[in-house]
Design a protein around this motif. Sequence first.
Motif: not given
Length: 109
Positions: A94-109
């Motif tokens: 979450i970007a500073p300030g908490g309002g938006r996502i700046s990065r996400f990472e996904t992959g098989q669990a």
Amino acid sequence: MAIAPARLSDPVVGALVAAVNAHDKDAFLAVLTADATMSDDGSDRDLQDWIDREIFDSGGHMDVQSESDGGRTLLVNYRNDTWGEMRTTWRFVIAPGGGRISRFETGQA
């Protein structure tokens, strides 16, 4: 039993999950920063191309099984028309300030 997006601990992450499940690309993009980045199985990907291919053009859907790290890490049964269903992990920054996502990472669990 899946956790409803509105019940997730981080409301920004919940909004992203709700947007995926509603197939609402505009709402999805609205919770990302303009310069957001992502990776899939450890490799950085082009965000726009990936979300079109893996989410919006293929009927992507997230059934959240559990959350950790204040709701910023999810264990998800993810399905789309291309790959079927798979167990995946999603991690959000979450970007500073908490309002938006700046990065996400996904992959098989």
